[in-house]
Write a protein that holds these residues in place. Sequence first.
Motif, PDB file in Angstrom:
ATOM      1  N   ASN A  31       0.853  -1.198   0.000  1.00  0.00           N
ATOM      2  CA  ASN A  31       0.000   0.000   0.000  1.00  0.00           C
ATOM      3  C   ASN A  31       0.886   1.245   0.000  1.00  0.00           C
ATOM      4  O   ASN A  31       2.100   1.157   0.211  1.00  0.00           O
ATOM      5  N   TRP A  32       0.278   2.391  -0.211  1.00  0.00           N
ATOM      6  CA  TRP A  32       1.006   3.658  -0.183  1.00  0.00           C
ATOM      7  C   TRP A  32       1.544   3.925   1.230  1.00  0.00           C
ATOM      8  O   TRP A  32       0.936   3.504   2.223  1.00  0.00           O
ATOM      9  N   SER A  33       2.638   4.662   1.293  1.00  0.00           N
ATOM     10  CA  SER A  33       3.203   5.020   2.598  1.00  0.00           C
ATOM     11  C   SER A  33       2.279   6.007   3.325  1.00  0.00           C
ATOM     12  O   SER A  33       1.530   6.759   2.679  1.00  0.00           O
ATOM     13  N   ASP A  34       2.322   5.991   4.644  1.00  0.00           N
ATOM     14  CA  ASP A  34       1.523   6.906   5.482  1.00  0.00           C
ATOM     15  C   ASP A  34       0.051   6.875   5.096  1.00  0.00           C
ATOM     16  O   ASP A  34      -0.558   7.907   4.803  1.00  0.00           O
ATOM     17  N   TYR A  35      -0.530   5.702   5.089  1.00  0.00           N
ATOM     18  CA  TYR A  35      -1.877   5.584   4.538  1.00  0.00           C
ATOM     19  C   TYR A  35      -2.776   4.677   5.384  1.00  0.00           C
ATOM     20  O   TYR A  35      -3.824   4.286   4.920  1.00  0.00           O
ATOM     21  N   ILE A  36      -2.343   4.366   6.628  1.00  0.00           N
ATOM     22  CA  ILE A  36      -3.154   3.475   7.468  1.00  0.00           C
ATOM     23  C   ILE A  36      -2.741   3.697   8.913  1.00  0.00           C
ATOM     24  O   ILE A  36      -1.676   4.282   9.166  1.00  0.00           O
ATOM     25  N   PRO A  79      -3.335   0.356  -6.546  1.00  0.00           N
ATOM     26  CA  PRO A  79      -3.061   1.341  -7.603  1.00  0.00           C
ATOM     27  C   PRO A  79      -4.168   2.392  -7.685  1.00  0.00           C
ATOM     28  O   PRO A  79      -5.303   2.138  -7.286  1.00  0.00           O
ATOM     29  N   SER A  80      -3.826   3.549  -8.237  1.00  0.00           N
ATOM     30  CA  SER A  80      -4.857   4.559  -8.509  1.00  0.00           C
ATOM     31  C   SER A  80      -5.626   4.149  -9.763  1.00  0.00           C
ATOM     32  O   SER A  80      -5.116   3.423 -10.621  1.00  0.00           O
ATOM     33  N   SER A  81      -6.851   4.665  -9.873  1.00  0.00           N
ATOM     34  CA  SER A  81      -7.786   4.140 -10.871  1.00  0.00           C
ATOM     35  C   SER A  81      -7.260   4.157 -12.309  1.00  0.00           C
ATOM     36  O   SER A  81      -7.445   3.187 -13.040  1.00  0.00           O
ATOM     37  N   GLY A 236       1.247  18.468  -3.555  1.00  0.00           N
ATOM     38  CA  GLY A 236       1.205  17.141  -2.940  1.00  0.00           C
ATOM     39  C   GLY A 236      -0.216  16.669  -2.722  1.00  0.00           C
ATOM     40  O   GLY A 236      -1.181  17.268  -3.221  1.00  0.00           O
ATOM     41  N   TRP A 237      -0.358  15.586  -1.991  1.00  0.00           N
ATOM     42  CA  TRP A 237      -1.663  14.952  -1.775  1.00  0.00           C
ATOM     43  C   TRP A 237      -2.322  15.462  -0.497  1.00  0.00           C
ATOM     44  O   TRP A 237      -1.654  15.607   0.556  1.00  0.00           O
ATOM     45  N   SER A 238      -3.622  15.691  -0.612  1.00  0.00           N
ATOM     46  CA  SER A 238      -4.392  16.336   0.453  1.00  0.00           C
ATOM     47  C   SER A 238      -4.079  15.790   1.859  1.00  0.00           C
ATOM     48  O   SER A 238      -3.600  16.535   2.728  1.00  0.00           O
ATOM     49  N   GLY A 239      -4.316  14.518   2.070  1.00  0.00           N
ATOM     50  CA  GLY A 239      -4.165  13.966   3.420  1.00  0.00           C
ATOM     51  C   GLY A 239      -2.746  14.063   3.940  1.00  0.00           C
ATOM     52  O   GLY A 239      -2.516  14.245   5.146  1.00  0.00           O
ATOM     53  N   ASP A 240      -1.779  13.951   3.039  1.00  0.00           N
ATOM     54  CA  ASP A 240      -0.378  14.029   3.470  1.00  0.00           C
ATOM     55  C   ASP A 240      -0.075  15.431   3.993  1.00  0.00           C
ATOM     56  O   ASP A 240       0.707  15.602   4.941  1.00  0.00           O
ATOM     57  N   ILE A 241      -0.696  16.418   3.369  1.00  0.00           N
ATOM     58  CA  ILE A 241      -0.462  17.798   3.811  1.00  0.00           C
ATOM     59  C   ILE A 241      -1.211  18.057   5.128  1.00  0.00           C
ATOM     60  O   ILE A 241      -0.679  18.708   6.029  1.00  0.00           O
ATOM     61  N   MET A 265      -8.731  14.798  -8.788  1.00  0.00           N
ATOM     62  CA  MET A 265      -9.371  13.955  -7.769  1.00  0.00           C
ATOM     63  C   MET A 265      -9.011  12.523  -8.162  1.00  0.00           C
ATOM     64  O   MET A 265      -9.311  12.105  -9.283  1.00  0.00           O
ATOM     65  N   TRP A 266      -8.325  11.813  -7.279  1.00  0.00           N
ATOM     66  CA  TRP A 266      -7.867  10.469  -7.634  1.00  0.00           C
ATOM     67  C   TRP A 266      -8.491   9.450  -6.684  1.00  0.00           C
ATOM     68  O   TRP A 266      -8.966   9.804  -5.594  1.00  0.00           O
ATOM     69  N   PHE A 267      -8.440   8.187  -7.106  1.00  0.00           N
ATOM     70  CA  PHE A 267      -9.072   7.102  -6.357  1.00  0.00           C
ATOM     71  C   PHE A 267      -8.090   5.954  -6.253  1.00  0.00           C
ATOM     72  O   PHE A 267      -7.625   5.455  -7.276  1.00  0.00           O
ATOM     73  N   ASP A 268      -7.779   5.531  -5.058  1.00  0.00           N
ATOM     74  CA  ASP A 268      -6.863   4.400  -4.865  1.00  0.00           C
ATOM     75  C   ASP A 268      -7.677   3.156  -4.546  1.00  0.00           C
ATOM     76  O   ASP A 268      -8.506   3.170  -3.622  1.00  0.00           O
ATOM     77  N   GLN A 269      -7.421   2.083  -5.295  1.00  0.00           N
ATOM     78  CA  GLN A 269      -8.300   0.911  -5.280  1.00  0.00           C
ATOM     79  C   GLN A 269      -7.592  -0.345  -4.766  1.00  0.00           C
ATOM     80  O   GLN A 269      -6.476  -0.648  -5.192  1.00  0.00           O
ATOM     81  N   TRP A 303      -6.583  11.196   7.406  1.00  0.00           N
ATOM     82  CA  TRP A 303      -7.268  12.365   6.846  1.00  0.00           C
ATOM     83  C   TRP A 303      -7.467  12.284   5.340  1.00  0.00           C
ATOM     84  O   TRP A 303      -7.401  13.299   4.633  1.00  0.00           O
ATOM     85  N   TYR A 304      -7.666  11.087   4.837  1.00  0.00           N
ATOM     86  CA  TYR A 304      -8.123  10.936   3.453  1.00  0.00           C
ATOM     87  C   TYR A 304      -9.559  10.452   3.494  1.00  0.00           C
ATOM     88  O   TYR A 304      -9.914   9.616   4.335  1.00  0.00           O
ATOM     89  N   ALA A 305     -10.364  10.954   2.557  1.00  0.00           N
ATOM     90  CA  ALA A 305     -11.730  10.475   2.433  1.00  0.00           C
ATOM     91  C   ALA A 305     -11.701   9.023   1.970  1.00  0.00           C
ATOM     92  O   ALA A 305     -10.744   8.594   1.315  1.00  0.00           O
TER      93      ALA A 305
HETATM   94  C1  N2P Z   1      -0.578   8.551   0.994  1.00  0.00           C
HETATM   95  C2  N2P Z   1      -0.484   8.814  -0.468  1.00  0.00           C
HETATM   96  C3  N2P Z   1      -1.784   9.026  -1.093  1.00  0.00           C
HETATM   97  C4  N2P Z   1      -1.888   8.262  -2.328  1.00  0.00           C
HETATM   98  N1  N2P Z   1       0.629   8.903   1.566  1.00  0.00           N
HETATM   99  C5  N2P Z   1      -1.956   9.045  -3.539  1.00  0.00           C
HETATM  100  N2  N2P Z   1      -2.534   8.271  -4.568  1.00  0.00           N
END
Ligand code: N2P
Length: 360
Positions: A31-36, A79-81, A236-241, A265-269, A303-305
């Motif tokens: 999975n992406w870093s800093d994402y859980i 991956p993103s959509s 950068g990406w919303s939640g990371d900021i 607006m991106w979607f990670d699946q 803090w990601y939707a």
């Molecule tokens: C989380 C990265 C968000 C993923 N650190 C961007 N697709």
Amino acid sequence: MKNKINRLLIAGALTFSAQAVIAEEVVNVYNWSDYITPEVNEEFTAATGIKVVYDVFDSNEFLQSKLLAGGSGYDVVVPSSSFLARQIQAGVFQKLDKSKLSNIGNMWDVIEEQVAQFGPLNDYSVNYMWGTTGIGYNEDMINERMDNAPTSSLAMVFDPDVVSKFADCGVHLLDAPEEIIPAALSYLGEDPRTNDIDVIAKAEAVITAVRPYIQKFHSSQYIDALAAGDICLVVGWSGDIFMASDDADDGVSVVYSIPEEGALMWFDQLAIPKDSPNAENAHKYINWIMDPQQIANATNYVWYANGNLASQPLLDEELLNDPAVYPTPEVREGLYISPQYDNKAQRVVTRTWTKIKTGQ
Ligand code: N2P
């Protein structure tokens, strides 16, 4: 005495083989870093006995190269959509067995519909999280260097007169060609999703002109760097900021803005590679993530939707009501989804990016 030793040996052997059986129950997640939040995985293991081997990445291109090479050993990847759509076409993924996903009814049709624009993605994946690509900045450092800086415009990074003022405090851009090239096009008022290589060339000119003021192209270091006041500006990406803002040192104020010119607006699946060694466990893991409480815990932390409607009553109200996290319909009107490049445009984008980064 001898019998006793034999018994001990046998007991030892039994324990060993029992452990070996337990150790086989794994799910390999990439999975992406800093994402859980770690509890989501720990509680999965506590509930199922399946160990989560969790690796992280920060680039779709990097994930894609592993998937296309085959034999990655991963059971669940994210991956993103737009990338997932191409990877499905390349035969990398298996369809999800929805009969094994009892939580599927929790998902949010609004996000499923967005994702469906890329192809049959809902047969192969479920949404993990989604967000926007925008501007993160250090309020004081920017104000010290420019009066009335256009903090909600992409001029912050793409106008040489503006970004040159911030070069000394550190500017990062994501190392994500399929996000930064569209951003440069939307700054120009062009279609960010274009496949026209003459239009894509205009993005190259914009980014090349500001290249001297960019300290780094990187997709994860900016979180800590912003929080510590080591850089002042990033695309950068919303939640990371938001995370950088939350983690910021005393006296450091980090802000996220969705650019007024439009934002991606991106979607990670969550998806299961065809060659997943533990597809059964992969389904169990994905079903766990679709549990409203689990994904709410993750969203409240990063803090990601997310794409789980049933999780919304369990989210911190502050997040659910923040239009930068859960964009209102008006904000959503200003957002665009990723381009879908044909082979030719894809090659141009990749080549352009190398040229920009290496300055050649
Ligand atoms: C989380 C990265 C968000 C993923 N650190 C961007 N697709």
